[in-house]
Motif scaffolding. Structure first.
Motif, PDB file in Angstrom:
ATOM      1  N   SER A   1       0.829  -1.203   0.000  1.00 50.52           N
ATOM      2  CA  SER A   1       0.000   0.000   0.000  1.00 50.52           C
ATOM      3  C   SER A   1       0.860   1.248   0.000  1.00 50.52           C
ATOM      4  O   SER A   1       1.975   1.255   0.531  1.00 50.52           O
ATOM      5  N   LEU A   2       0.318   2.303  -0.580  1.00 50.46           N
ATOM      6  CA  LEU A   2       0.910   3.636  -0.554  1.00 50.46           C
ATOM      7  C   LEU A   2      -0.115   4.609   0.009  1.00 50.46           C
ATOM      8  O   LEU A   2      -1.328   4.374  -0.083  1.00 50.46           O
ATOM      9  N   ASP A   3       0.373   5.707   0.562  1.00 50.12           N
ATOM     10  CA  ASP A   3      -0.516   6.782   1.006  1.00 50.12           C
ATOM     11  C   ASP A   3      -0.746   7.739  -0.157  1.00 50.12           C
ATOM     12  O   ASP A   3       0.211   8.234  -0.763  1.00 50.12           O
ATOM     13  N   LEU A   4      -2.002   8.011  -0.471  1.00 49.92           N
ATOM     14  CA  LEU A   4      -2.348   8.952  -1.542  1.00 49.92           C
ATOM     15  C   LEU A   4      -3.754   9.457  -1.306  1.00 49.92           C
ATOM     16  O   LEU A   4      -4.682   8.676  -1.078  1.00 49.92           O
ATOM     17  N   ALA A   5      -3.910  10.785  -1.396  1.00 54.84           N
ATOM     18  CA  ALA A   5      -5.218  11.411  -1.195  1.00 54.84           C
ATOM     19  C   ALA A   5      -6.113  11.157  -2.409  1.00 54.84           C
ATOM     20  O   ALA A   5      -5.805  10.341  -3.285  1.00 54.84           O
ATOM     21  N   ALA A   6      -7.190  11.886  -2.482  1.00 56.37           N
ATOM     22  CA  ALA A   6      -8.267  11.579  -3.427  1.00 56.37           C
ATOM     23  C   ALA A   6      -7.969  12.031  -4.853  1.00 56.37           C
ATOM     24  O   ALA A   6      -8.658  12.881  -5.424  1.00 56.37           O
TER      25      ALA A   6
ATOM     26  N   GLN B   1      -8.448   1.933  -4.324  1.00 57.86           N
ATOM     27  CA  GLN B   1      -8.256   3.110  -3.488  1.00 57.86           C
ATOM     28  C   GLN B   1      -9.355   3.197  -2.453  1.00 57.86           C
ATOM     29  O   GLN B   1     -10.540   3.057  -2.773  1.00 57.86           O
ATOM     30  N   ARG B   2      -8.946   3.438  -1.217  1.00 59.70           N
ATOM     31  CA  ARG B   2      -9.941   3.714  -0.176  1.00 59.70           C
ATOM     32  C   ARG B   2      -9.234   4.300   1.047  1.00 59.70           C
ATOM     33  O   ARG B   2      -8.102   3.919   1.371  1.00 59.70           O
ATOM     34  N   SER B   3      -9.909   5.223   1.663  1.00 57.29           N
ATOM     35  CA  SER B   3      -9.460   5.817   2.935  1.00 57.29           C
ATOM     36  C   SER B   3      -8.026   6.327   2.877  1.00 57.29           C
ATOM     37  O   SER B   3      -7.225   6.107   3.793  1.00 57.29           O
TER      38      SER B   3
ATOM     39  N   HIS C   1      -3.917   0.632  -2.704  1.00 54.77           N
ATOM     40  CA  HIS C   1      -3.530  -0.754  -2.486  1.00 54.77           C
ATOM     41  C   HIS C   1      -3.155  -1.376  -3.824  1.00 54.77           C
ATOM     42  O   HIS C   1      -3.982  -1.405  -4.752  1.00 54.77           O
ATOM     43  N   VAL C   2      -1.936  -1.869  -3.936  1.00 56.54           N
ATOM     44  CA  VAL C   2      -1.399  -2.341  -5.208  1.00 56.54           C
ATOM     45  C   VAL C   2      -1.122  -3.842  -5.134  1.00 56.54           C
ATOM     46  O   VAL C   2      -0.472  -4.320  -4.192  1.00 56.54           O
ATOM     47  N   THR C   3      -1.625  -4.574  -6.148  1.00 53.84           N
ATOM     48  CA  THR C   3      -1.346  -6.002  -6.271  1.00 53.84           C
ATOM     49  C   THR C   3      -0.594  -6.236  -7.578  1.00 53.84           C
ATOM     50  O   THR C   3      -1.176  -6.145  -8.659  1.00 53.84           O
ATOM     51  N   PRO C   4       0.715  -6.480  -7.521  1.00 52.45           N
ATOM     52  CA  PRO C   4       1.484  -6.685  -8.745  1.00 52.45           C
ATOM     53  C   PRO C   4       1.100  -7.994  -9.436  1.00 52.45           C
ATOM     54  O   PRO C   4       0.514  -8.894  -8.814  1.00 52.45           O
TER      55      PRO C   4
END
Length: 443
Positions: A63-68, A85-87, A91-94
């Motif tokens: 996961s990475l932090d990223l706003a909207a 993306q949520r909250s 969330h990345v699944t390679p």
């Protein structure tokens, strides 16, 4: 025989005792390549971020932090990845689990806005005529995908394209600048490890004022209408730099930028190799010179030495506040002892309900963290003497240059420099809420 490592999911929480939802587990970021195009009138940011990531173990997801922002594409090692993306998390699944160093590329677009927090709105914000970034402590995801935790420090290359009449200052050293029809592109590089909250972009109509050409280049960017007052208010900056280097050791970065916005700001802002002031901090009378010293001191304490988590924030703010007192003393103003007597009396009048080494998330910017933090240092100076005290400060800054630090590490180093047991001293000052007495001599 080597045991196989089964891929796991990287945690979407950092485990920080104060801000567990910010930052992520399972990896560290080694380098950020940020390329953004910003349309000022529309407040529209189009970004491409390439992160070089080192996993702690094989990861099937991270996961990475990223706003909207809207995210049209994510690639891992050049191959399309699934993502949700949520909250405030991406969330990345390679396509395949990643076990060794890898890159993740995120394309994103949207209207950047500050992140809401208990301390107000932080992050990317619009000015009347420009933009600024003020990310402490959780605002970095307002403009780029990151692992938003102070302990995860990385190098940066930041490219910003915006309207040609505007100047861009960003974290790092300016390495390229080019112009095309109606726009200008600015490229900055920061080779020293940097926490995400200390990465900054400033955009405005600014004049450049060279404060010092070397050995540490010091430049101020100021609105034309404030240039004369800024030249006076910042005129002693090279002397402040020299004084603080004497106290703390060599300046830890390749350059220093000061930005004065055309808008008023409630408080100055520190970033890596940069400080940002509002128009209200410039008056031509050096009224706010103590803040100039405070923000410069953060380049050692907070930026080069970055706290391992937010519970240790007195190591940032107490040291920067004490730098104000040291500069006052060095420049012929009131001595540090006078400041200490005054602030001890003020702190004694406040409720004794804050533990400096663990103030709690709601109080990380409490005035007592700043002033009591400075009082600890002055009391320690009186306890061990100037020679050992300033050797300690230089040793602290040098030993942990570009690393992360904790209160326990400072206490241990202080004990070695003092050559005596300081455990009772630090217990009283750092771990108990009652304000200890302080014997202050001198002016």
């Amino acid at each position: 025989m080597e045991l196989s490592r089964k891929p796991t999911t990287g945690a979407a929480r950092s485990g920080d005792p104060y801000l567990p939802a910010h930052g992520n587990g399972g990896y560290r970021v080694e380098h950020y390549e940020l390329d953004i195009d910003y349309k000022l009138a529309a407040n529209r940011l189009t970004g491409r971020a390439v992160l070089t990531v080192v996993p702690e173990r094989p990861l099937s997801r991270f996961s990475l932090d990223l706003a909207a922002f809207r995210v049209p594409r994510v690639l891992v090692d050049g191959k399309p990845a699934k993502y949700t993306q949520r909250s405030g998390k991406l969330h990345v699944t390679p396509a395949r689990p990643v076990a060794d160093r890898f890159t993740v590329e995120v394309r994103y677009v949207g209207s950047p806005a500050p992140v809401s927090s208990r301390w107000g709105d932080v992050g990317w914000d619009e000015l009347t005529d420009g933009a600024l970034v003020a990310s402490q402590p959780i605002g970095a995801p307002s403009w780029f995908p990151c692992n938003d935790h102070p302990s995860d420090k990385a190098t940066y290359r930041i490219t910003v394209t915006t309207a040609a009449p505007y100047t861009v200052a960003a974290t790092g050293v300016l390495v390229a600048r080019r112009r095309s029809a109606g726009t200008r592109t600015w490229v900055y590089e920061r080779v020293e490890p940097t926490a995400s909250y200390l990465v900054s972009v400033q955009i405005g109509r600014y004049d450049e004022v060279v404060l010092a050409a070397g050995p540490v280049p010091q430049v101020a960017l100021v609105p034309a209408r404030l240039r004369k007052d800024a030249e006076r208010d910042l005129g002693r900056h090279p002397a402040i730099m020299t004084a603080l280097e004497g106290f703390f050791g060599p300046y830890p970065f390749a350059n220093y930028q000061l930005v004065v916005t055309d808008d008023e700001l409630e408080d100055p802002i520190e970033a890596q190799g940069m400080s940002i002031f509002g128009a209200n901090h410039v008056d031509g009378r050096r009224t706010h010179e103590r803040l100039v010293a405070h923000e410069l001191a953060h380049q050692w304490f907070g930026n080069s030495l970055t706290i391992a988590d937010w519970s240790h924030i007195w190591l940032n703010e107490g040291f920067a506040t004490y730098a104000e007192w040291l500069w006052s003393e060095a420049s012929g103003g009131r001595g540090a002892a006078v400041h200490a007597r005054e602030w001890h009396a003020r702190m004694a009048a406040k409720p004794a309900d804050l533990v400096l080494a663990d103030p709690g998330p709601a109080r990380i910017f409490d005035e007592r963290v700043y002033k009591r933090g400075a009082l600890v240092l002055h009391a320690l100076r009186g306890r061990i003497g100037d020679e050992r005290f300033f050797a300690l400060l230089r040793g602290w800054a040098g030993r942990h240059r570009h690393a992360t630090v904790t209160t326990a590490e400072f206490v241990a180093l202080a004990g070695r420099h003092a050559a005596t047991d300081l455990s009772a001293f630090f217990t009283e000052w750092l771990h108990k809420p009652a304000l200890p007495d302080i014997a202050v001599k001198g002016r």
